[in-house]
Design a protein around this motif. Structure first.
Motif, PDB file in Angstrom:
ATOM      1  N   ILE A   1       1.295  -1.132  -0.323  1.00 44.11           N
ATOM      2  CA  ILE A   1      -0.040   0.181   0.180  1.00 44.11           C
ATOM      3  C   ILE A   1       0.558   0.848  -0.276  1.00 44.11           C
ATOM      4  N   ALA A   2       1.065   2.072  -1.230  1.00 49.99           N
ATOM      5  CA  ALA A   2       1.912   3.132  -1.070  1.00 49.99           C
ATOM      6  C   ALA A   2       0.519   4.756  -0.475  1.00 49.99           C
ATOM      7  N   THR A   3       1.537   5.054   0.451  1.00 54.48           N
ATOM      8  CA  THR A   3       0.801   7.071   0.610  1.00 54.48           C
ATOM      9  C   THR A   3       1.483   7.714   0.506  1.00 54.48           C
ATOM     10  N   GLY A   4       2.338   7.358  -0.230  1.00 55.07           N
ATOM     11  CA  GLY A   4       3.516   8.952  -0.548  1.00 55.07           C
ATOM     12  C   GLY A   4       4.706   8.580   0.653  1.00 55.07           C
ATOM     13  N   GLY A   5       4.938  10.153   1.469  1.00 55.20           N
ATOM     14  CA  GLY A   5       6.395  10.243   1.945  1.00 55.20           C
ATOM     15  C   GLY A   5       7.007  10.548   1.278  1.00 55.20           C
ATOM     16  N   THR A   6       8.429  10.459   1.310  1.00 53.02           N
ATOM     17  CA  THR A   6       9.622  10.740   0.636  1.00 53.02           C
ATOM     18  C   THR A   6      10.099   9.981  -0.222  1.00 53.02           C
ATOM     19  N   PHE A   7       9.520   8.433   0.336  1.00 49.85           N
ATOM     20  CA  PHE A   7       9.594   6.993  -0.905  1.00 49.85           C
ATOM     21  C   PHE A   7       9.245   7.593  -2.017  1.00 49.85           C
TER      22      PHE A   7
ATOM     23  N   LEU B   1      -1.253   9.932  -2.808  1.00 49.14           N
ATOM     24  CA  LEU B   1       0.269  10.474  -1.611  1.00 49.14           C
ATOM     25  C   LEU B   1       0.985  11.110  -1.095  1.00 49.14           C
ATOM     26  N   LEU B   2       0.603  11.392   0.222  1.00 49.21           N
ATOM     27  CA  LEU B   2       0.729  12.387   0.514  1.00 49.21           C
ATOM     28  C   LEU B   2       2.294  12.728   1.669  1.00 49.21           C
ATOM     29  N   ASP B   3       2.804  13.518   1.766  1.00 52.49           N
ATOM     30  CA  ASP B   3       3.880  14.131   2.776  1.00 52.49           C
ATOM     31  C   ASP B   3       3.059  13.627   3.971  1.00 52.49           C
ATOM     32  N   SER B   4       3.563  12.289   5.330  1.00 56.44           N
ATOM     33  CA  SER B   4       2.991  11.924   6.352  1.00 56.44           C
ATOM     34  C   SER B   4       3.054  13.207   7.063  1.00 56.44           C
ATOM     35  N   LEU B   5       3.609  14.263   6.905  1.00 57.49           N
ATOM     36  CA  LEU B   5       3.112  15.574   7.948  1.00 57.49           C
ATOM     37  C   LEU B   5       1.563  16.093   7.234  1.00 57.49           C
ATOM     38  N   ASP B   6       0.856  15.921   6.430  1.00 63.74           N
ATOM     39  CA  ASP B   6      -0.075  16.431   5.988  1.00 63.74           C
ATOM     40  C   ASP B   6      -1.027  15.041   6.364  1.00 63.74           C
TER      41      ASP B   6
ATOM     42  N   LYS C   1      -2.141 -12.380   3.601  1.00 67.63           N
ATOM     43  CA  LYS C   1      -1.942 -11.414   5.371  1.00 67.63           C
ATOM     44  C   LYS C   1      -0.882 -10.915   5.911  1.00 67.63           C
ATOM     45  N   ALA C   2       0.592 -10.906   4.428  1.00 67.25           N
ATOM     46  CA  ALA C   2       1.699  -9.886   4.431  1.00 67.25           C
ATOM     47  C   ALA C   2       0.834  -8.733   3.666  1.00 67.25           C
ATOM     48  N   ILE C   3       1.319  -7.452   4.831  1.00 67.57           N
ATOM     49  CA  ILE C   3       1.532  -6.629   3.932  1.00 67.57           C
ATOM     50  C   ILE C   3       1.874  -5.028   4.244  1.00 67.57           C
ATOM     51  N   VAL C   4       2.188  -4.758   3.145  1.00 64.16           N
ATOM     52  CA  VAL C   4       3.540  -3.556   3.404  1.00 64.16           C
ATOM     53  C   VAL C   4       3.206  -2.719   2.758  1.00 64.16           C
ATOM     54  N   ILE C   5       3.221  -1.462   3.855  1.00 66.94           N
ATOM     55  CA  ILE C   5       2.978  -0.397   3.899  1.00 66.94           C
ATOM     56  C   ILE C   5       3.699   0.402   3.643  1.00 66.94           C
ATOM     57  N   ILE C   6       4.166   1.383   1.954  1.00 66.71           N
ATOM     58  CA  ILE C   6       5.273   2.877   1.805  1.00 66.71           C
ATOM     59  C   ILE C   6       4.370   3.746   2.432  1.00 66.71           C
ATOM     60  N   HIS C   7       4.813   5.092   4.086  1.00 63.46           N
ATOM     61  CA  HIS C   7       4.924   6.072   4.303  1.00 63.46           C
ATOM     62  C   HIS C   7       5.768   6.818   4.437  1.00 63.46           C
ATOM     63  N   GLY C   8       5.367   7.696   4.567  1.00 59.05           N
ATOM     64  CA  GLY C   8       6.693   8.745   5.044  1.00 59.05           C
ATOM     65  C   GLY C   8       7.111   8.514   6.688  1.00 59.05           C
ATOM     66  N   THR C   9       7.839   9.307   6.464  1.00 56.04           N
ATOM     67  CA  THR C   9       9.101   8.931   8.349  1.00 56.04           C
ATOM     68  C   THR C   9       8.517  10.011   9.525  1.00 56.04           C
ATOM     69  N   ASP C  10       8.005  10.890   9.523  1.00 55.06           N
ATOM     70  CA  ASP C  10       7.719  11.155   9.916  1.00 55.06           C
ATOM     71  C   ASP C  10       6.462  11.384  11.547  1.00 55.06           C
ATOM     72  N   THR C  11       5.476  10.604  10.594  1.00 55.80           N
ATOM     73  CA  THR C  11       4.475  10.134  11.827  1.00 55.80           C
ATOM     74  C   THR C  11       3.682   8.355  11.168  1.00 55.80           C
ATOM     75  N   MET C  12       5.221   7.769  10.686  1.00 57.74           N
ATOM     76  CA  MET C  12       5.067   6.350  10.455  1.00 57.74           C
ATOM     77  C   MET C  12       4.360   5.738  11.692  1.00 57.74           C
ATOM     78  N   ARG C  13       4.869   5.969  12.884  1.00 57.24           N
ATOM     79  CA  ARG C  13       4.907   5.367  14.316  1.00 57.24           C
ATOM     80  C   ARG C  13       3.026   5.861  14.763  1.00 57.24           C
ATOM     81  N   ASP C  14       2.352   7.386  13.908  1.00 56.42           N
ATOM     82  CA  ASP C  14       0.813   7.603  14.518  1.00 56.42           C
ATOM     83  C   ASP C  14      -0.021   6.511  13.894  1.00 56.42           C
TER      84      ASP C  14
END
Length: 161
Positions: A6-12, A50-55, A74-87
């Motif tokens: 799942i792609a959500t954006g971020g610096t990647f 696609l979003l910057d995680s700060l947004d 059953k296995a999912i990888v999420i591409i996410h910005g690092t700033d709010t990945m933990r959230d």
């Protein structure tokens, strides 16, 4: 087994605009990245806005959660910005899904020299197939449970709390 990415954006997934020197979003790099990785496991790619995680706001995190809940994999990888990945990981962790969900990203965009994006994606895809159900953050060769990780902004790395 099929792996969902799942792609959500971020610096990647940011693109460099040569005209104004700004990093922003266009089409996701993920189709090319997946092809370049030469993974032999079947991959289902889902590209969210696609979003910057700060947004990212709560409705965006709920969209990520809904995608995971709707996934058959059953296995999912999420591409996410690092700033709010933990959230976002906290929202997913609290949901108690019976899937292995691994969030990853990059400190340097995929298309920039010396990016960590391709390595982080490959690493995350590998561990997503072997870890037990739960939510994890995988960055720079390390895996952390969602509730025991923080981004050390000064060092530019993820570490245990």
């Amino acid at each position: 087994m099929t792996l969902r990415i799942i792609a959500t954006g971020g610096t990647f997934d940011k693109h460099y605009n040569e005209l104004n020197g700004v990093l922003g979003f266009a089409e996701s790099h993920l189709p090319a990245v997946i092809a370049r990785s030469r993974m032999t496991i079947p991959v289902e790619l889902e590209v969210l806005p696609l979003l910057d995680s700060l947004d990212m706001q709560e409705p965006d995190r709920q969209r990520v959660l809904a995608s995971c809940q709707a996934a058959n994999e059953k296995a999912i990888v999420i591409i996410h910005g690092t700033d709010t990945m933990r959230d976002t990981a906290a929202v997913l962790g609290a949901a108690g899904l019976d899937q292995t969900i691994v969030l990853t990203g990059a400190m340097i965009p995929y298309e920039i020299a010396n990016s960590d994006a391709l390595f982080n994606l490959g690493f995350a895809c590998g561990v997503a197939q072997t870890l037990p159900a739960g939510v994890y953050v995988a960055m720079n060769g390390q895996v952390f449970p969602w509730d025991n990780v923080t981004k050390n902004r000064a060092a530019g790395v993820f570490q245990q709390l």
